[in-house]
Design a protein around this motif. Structure first.
Motif, PDB file in Angstrom:
ATOM      1  N   VAL A   1      -3.783  -4.188  -3.323  1.00 34.77           N
ATOM      2  CA  VAL A   1      -3.504  -4.546  -1.931  1.00 34.77           C
ATOM      3  C   VAL A   1      -4.481  -5.609  -1.432  1.00 34.77           C
ATOM      4  O   VAL A   1      -4.081  -6.584  -0.776  1.00 34.77           O
ATOM      5  CB  VAL A   1      -3.569  -3.293  -1.031  1.00 34.77           C
ATOM      6  N   VAL A   2      -5.763  -5.444  -1.742  1.00 36.45           N
ATOM      7  CA  VAL A   2      -6.780  -6.405  -1.305  1.00 36.45           C
ATOM      8  C   VAL A   2      -6.541  -7.777  -1.937  1.00 36.45           C
ATOM      9  O   VAL A   2      -6.598  -8.811  -1.259  1.00 36.45           O
ATOM     10  CB  VAL A   2      -8.196  -5.896  -1.645  1.00 36.45           C
TER      11      VAL A   2
ATOM     12  N   ALA B   1       0.833  -1.204   0.000  1.00 33.70           N
ATOM     13  CA  ALA B   1       0.000   0.000   0.000  1.00 33.70           C
ATOM     14  C   ALA B   1       0.872   1.260   0.000  1.00 33.70           C
ATOM     15  O   ALA B   1       0.587   2.230  -0.711  1.00 33.70           O
ATOM     16  CB  ALA B   1      -0.924  -0.002   1.222  1.00 33.70           C
TER      17      ALA B   1
ATOM     18  N   LEU C   1      -5.566   0.225  -4.152  1.00 33.16           N
ATOM     19  CA  LEU C   1      -6.303  -0.468  -3.095  1.00 33.16           C
ATOM     20  C   LEU C   1      -6.732  -1.864  -3.545  1.00 33.16           C
ATOM     21  O   LEU C   1      -6.681  -2.820  -2.765  1.00 33.16           O
ATOM     22  CB  LEU C   1      -7.534   0.350  -2.699  1.00 33.16           C
ATOM     23  N   THR C   2      -7.130  -1.968  -4.807  1.00 37.10           N
ATOM     24  CA  THR C   2      -7.530  -3.275  -5.345  1.00 37.10           C
ATOM     25  C   THR C   2      -6.359  -4.249  -5.315  1.00 37.10           C
ATOM     26  O   THR C   2      -6.507  -5.415  -4.932  1.00 37.10           O
ATOM     27  CB  THR C   2      -8.043  -3.135  -6.785  1.00 37.10           C
TER      28      THR C   2
ATOM     29  N   LEU D   1      -5.741   5.461  -7.081  1.00 37.12           N
ATOM     30  CA  LEU D   1      -6.052   5.036  -5.719  1.00 37.12           C
ATOM     31  C   LEU D   1      -6.890   3.760  -5.722  1.00 37.12           C
ATOM     32  O   LEU D   1      -6.627   2.826  -4.950  1.00 37.12           O
ATOM     33  CB  LEU D   1      -6.799   6.154  -4.995  1.00 37.12           C
ATOM     34  N   ILE D   2      -7.888   3.702  -6.592  1.00 35.71           N
ATOM     35  CA  ILE D   2      -8.730   2.509  -6.679  1.00 35.71           C
ATOM     36  C   ILE D   2      -7.903   1.300  -7.099  1.00 35.71           C
ATOM     37  O   ILE D   2      -8.031   0.207  -6.530  1.00 35.71           O
ATOM     38  CB  ILE D   2      -9.878   2.740  -7.683  1.00 35.71           C
TER      39      ILE D   2
END
Length: 211
Positions: free
Chosen positions: A160-161, A52, A157-158, A153-154
Motif C-alpha cells: 500500500v505504501v 489495503a 502495508l508495504t 500484514l507487513i
C-alpha cells in the motif's frame, strides 16, 4: 518475524508492478488531469485505500470464497463495470459544465473527496485485485518464521505504501499537466470526452477480460 531476503525481493517486485501502467494508474491520471494535483493525489490515496482492503481480504481468505462461489466474482466484476459506465455517462453529459474543472491553483475540496471516493470504489469493485493479492503475497511469506498473519500484514502495508508513493507522484504530475490544459473551454470539453472514453475502456476491460 519476516524473512529479510524475501522482503527485499517483495519490495523490488512491488515497485515494478506498481510502475507498470494499468487500470488504476489510468484512472489516477484521468482524475489528476481533470481535477488538479490534489485531486490526482486523492485518487492515488483512494486506490491505496482500496488496495489495503483487498490485501486484508486476501489475508482473510476471500479468494477462497470466490473458488467456492465463483458467481460472486462475476457479481463484483459486473458491478465495477457498471459503475465505470455510470461515471463515463455522467462525465460526458457534464462536458459543458466548466465547474467540473478545478481552477488553476488550489482544486476544490469536494473534487478531492470525489476523486478519492471514485478511485476507491473502482479499485474495490475489481475482484482481480483480490485474486492478485492472494497469489502474490504468499510467495514472500516464510511459514517457518511463524506469525504468518503478521508477515502478511507487513507485506500488505508495504504494498500500500509503495503504491501510494508512486501513484501519488503520478497523480500530482498529471494534475499539474491538467492545470495547463484546462485554460481553454474547448480543451475542458475535450478532456471530459476523453475521460468518458477512458472510463468506458476500463469498463470493457473489466467485463471482457475474465482471467
Amino acid at each position: 518475524m519476516i524473512d529479510l531476503s524475501l522482503y527485499q525481493a517483495f519490495v523490488l517486485a512491488a515497485v515494478i508492478l506498481v510502475i507498470v501502467p494499468g487500470p488504476d494508474m489510468a484512472f489516477i491520471i484521468t482524475m489528476g488531469v481533470g481535477g488538479g494535483p490534489l485531486a490526482g493525489f486523492a485518487a492515488a490515496l483512494g486506490v491505496a485505500a482500496g488496495l489495503a482492503v483487498h490485501a486484508l481480504a486476501a489475508i482473510l481468505g476471500f479468494a477462497a470464497i470466490f473458488a467456492v462461489a465463483p458467481f460472486l466474482y462475476d457479481v463484483i466484476r459486473w458491478a465495477g463495470a457498471a459503475y465505470l459506465v455510470y461515471l463515463a455517462v455522467k462525465t460526458y453529459l457534464e462536458r459543458n459544465d466548466t465547474a467540473l474543472a478545478a481552477p488553476a491553483g488550489e482544486p476544490d475540496g469536494v473534487n478531492r473527496w470525489v476523486a478519492f471516493r471514485k478511485a476507491a470504489v473502482v479499485n474495490l469493485l475489481n475482484p482481480k485485485v483480490i485474486l492478485f493479492n492472494a497469489a502474490f503475497l504468499p510467495q514472500f511469506v516464510n511459514p517457518d518464521l511463524g506469525n504468518v498473519a503478521g508477515q502478511f500484514l507487513i507485506l500488505g502495508l508495504t504494498l500500500v505504501v509503495i503504491d501510494l508513493l508512486i501513484d501519488g507522484v503520478i497523480g500530482l504530475a498529471a494534475g499539474h499537466a491538467g492545470q495547463l490544459l484546462r485554460r481553454s473551454r474547448r480543451i475542458i470539453k475535450a478532456l471530459n470526452v476523453a475521460t468518458s472514453a477512458v472510463f468506458v475502456g476500463l469498463a470493457l476491460r473489466l467485463m471482457l477480460v475474465r482471467d
